[in-house]
Each structure stands twice: as structure tokens, then as C-alpha cells.
Design a protein around this motif. Structure first.
Motif, mmCIF file in Angstrom:
data_model
loop_
_atom_site.group_PDB
_atom_site.id
_atom_site.type_symbol
_atom_site.label_atom_id
_atom_site.label_comp_id
_atom_site.label_asym_id
_atom_site.label_seq_id
_atom_site.Cartn_x
_atom_site.Cartn_y
_atom_site.Cartn_z
ATOM 1 N N ASN A 1 -1.129 1.349 -12.603
ATOM 2 C CA ASN A 1 -1.266 0.166 -11.759
ATOM 3 C C ASN A 1 -1.870 -0.992 -12.566
ATOM 4 O O ASN A 1 -2.800 -1.669 -12.130
ATOM 5 C CB ASN A 1 -2.134 0.469 -10.536
ATOM 6 C CG ASN A 1 -1.945 -0.561 -9.420
ATOM 7 O OD1 ASN A 1 -1.040 -1.391 -9.483
ATOM 8 N ND2 ASN A 1 -2.805 -0.515 -8.423
ATOM 9 N N GLY B 1 0.754 5.374 -0.782
ATOM 10 C CA GLY B 1 -0.069 6.557 -1.048
ATOM 11 C C GLY B 1 -1.549 6.242 -1.121
ATOM 12 O O GLY B 1 -2.287 6.867 -1.887
ATOM 13 N N GLY B 2 -1.978 5.247 -0.353
ATOM 14 C CA GLY B 2 -3.387 4.889 -0.337
ATOM 15 C C GLY B 2 -3.811 3.967 -1.468
ATOM 16 O O GLY B 2 -4.991 3.632 -1.588
ATOM 17 N N THR B 3 -2.862 3.547 -2.312
ATOM 18 C CA THR B 3 -3.162 2.644 -3.422
ATOM 19 C C THR B 3 -2.441 1.322 -3.219
ATOM 20 O O THR B 3 -1.273 1.303 -2.816
ATOM 21 C CB THR B 3 -2.729 3.257 -4.767
ATOM 22 O OG1 THR B 3 -3.396 4.505 -4.954
ATOM 23 C CG2 THR B 3 -3.072 2.332 -5.923
ATOM 24 N N ASP B 4 -3.132 0.224 -3.471
ATOM 25 C CA ASP B 4 -2.532 -1.093 -3.333
ATOM 26 C C ASP B 4 -1.862 -1.502 -4.642
ATOM 27 O O ASP B 4 -2.460 -1.404 -5.721
ATOM 28 C CB ASP B 4 -3.599 -2.130 -2.971
ATOM 29 C CG ASP B 4 -4.110 -1.960 -1.553
ATOM 30 O OD1 ASP B 4 -3.388 -1.362 -0.733
ATOM 31 O OD2 ASP B 4 -5.230 -2.421 -1.269
ATOM 32 N N SER C 1 0.851 -1.190 0.000
ATOM 33 C CA SER C 1 0.000 0.000 0.000
ATOM 34 C C SER C 1 0.886 1.239 0.000
ATOM 35 O O SER C 1 1.643 1.486 0.943
ATOM 36 C CB SER C 1 -0.911 0.003 1.231
ATOM 37 O OG SER C 1 -1.777 1.112 1.201
#
Length: 200
Positions: free
Chosen positions: A91, A37-40, A35
Motif C-alpha cells: 500500500n 479487507g479492512g485496509t484503506d 476500503s
């Protein structure tokens, strides 16, 4: 910058080291999620993000040591930065998996343009390594063009049809082995069209 000789082991380590490190890192991180910056991000994306600057640095080191980069190395770095960067930014691992397809289509297309003009662009790149008669260069170029197109198709089939791990094995080992096997199979061509270098 003048071209300089460099230890073959060092040069090989710089050329193939990033690919092997990518493979090892992928095996270690493939099942993990990070995880940031708040993104997986899956392990594959994280490894791709690390591979891009590593390849750029290794290629820069080759240029610094030898004073020269061939067109294949330059094109590879550009495509890795573009497609790898898109995979990380969006991503989405599909862009990085498409990178070999783009590389082989590019190289095959360049060779095809040369053949349409009655020229072997391969000769300009490899003539010092293996002198051949013009007929040999044209035949080898035609075969390599078809081989590149075949690799592009194979890469598309594998990344679209199989798991990521299968594609990573294919990219790390399958593609280099296929390239090695291709040139080993050209032995008769080299024998029939080879040119002896002048001594002295």
C-alpha cells in the motif's frame, strides 16, 4: 512460434491502450479512497492494481498475434509486476513510481555493457527498422544510453519533488514525447550513417 504481421492499429492499441486507460482511471479515481479487507487504499493504488493484469493481458495478446515479444516489452512487464505488485501489497505508491527509473537504468546499463565490449546491442534490436553503418550504431547507442540515464534521473526528480498527478502526466505523456523527440533529433545521424537496403 513464427513471427506474424498484425494490423498496426491493433498493435498500437495493445501497446498504448493500457497506459491511456491507467491515465483515465487515475483521473476518475485519484481523490477516492477504497476500503478493501479492512485496509484503506488510495485511488492510485487501486488503479495500479488494475493496470498490472491489464498490461500482462495486452502483452500476452501481442505475443499471441505476432509470435514475438522484444526484450523491452518483456522487461517492462516484469518490472511492472514486481514494482506495481509491491506498491499494492505494501500500500505504498513509491514502488510503482520508481518503476520507470528501474526500466531506464536497466536499458541504459545494458547498452553501456555493450559499448564497453565494443558492441552496439541496439543494433541487434533495431537493425531491421533502420540500417546504419557500424559507426552510426555506436554513436546512436552512446546517445541513447545517456538519454536513458537522463530519463531515470528525471523520473526520480519528478516523483520525489511533485504531486502524484504531475508524475502521472509525466509518465503518460512526457516520457513518450521525450522518446519521440530524441529520435527526431537524430535525423543528421541517420542521414550521415544510413545504409540503402538492397532491392530485389
Amino acid at each position: 512460434m513464427a513471427r506474424r504481421e498484425v494490423n498496426p492499429f491493433v498493435k498500437s492499441a495493445l501497446e498504448y491502450g493500457p497506459i491511456l486507460l491507467f491515465f483515465i482511471a487515475y483521473l476518475r479515481l485519484k481523490d477516492r479512497t477504497f476500503s478493501i479487507g479492512g485496509t484503506d487504499y488510495e485511488g492510485f493504488i487501486v488503479v495500479t492494481a488494475a493496470f498490472i493484469p491489464l498490461l500482462v493481458a495486452a502483452t500476452g495478446a501481442i505475443w499471441a498475434l505476432t509470435g514475438k515479444l522484444n526484450r523491452m516489452q518483456v522487461a517492462t512487464v516484469i518490472l511492472v509486476v514486481v514494482f506495481g505488485g509491491l506498491s499494492v501489497w505494501l500500500n505504498d505508491d513509491r514502488f510503482f513510481k520508481m518503476k520507470p527509473t528501474m526500466i531506464y537504468l536497466l536499458f541504459g546499463g545494458i547498452l553501456a555493457v555493450g559499448l564497453l565490449r565494443g558492441q552496439s546491442y541496439l543494433k541487434y534490436v533495431m537493425e531491421e527498422m533502420m540500417p546504419l553503418q557500424d559507426g552510426g550504431w555506436m554513436l546512436l547507442t552512446r546517445r541513447l544510453m545517456l538519454f536513458f540515464f537522463g530519463l531515470a534521473v528525471a523520473n526520480e526528480l519528478i516523483w520525489r519533488s511533485f504531486a502524484t498527478e504531475t508524475w502521472v502526466y509525466f509518465k503518460t505523456f512526457g516520457l513518450p514525447v521525450a522518446m519521440f523527440a530524441f529520435f527526431m533529433m537524430q535525423g543528421k545521424l541517420f542521414q550521415d550513417y544510413g545504409v540503402e537496403k538492397d532491392e530485389g
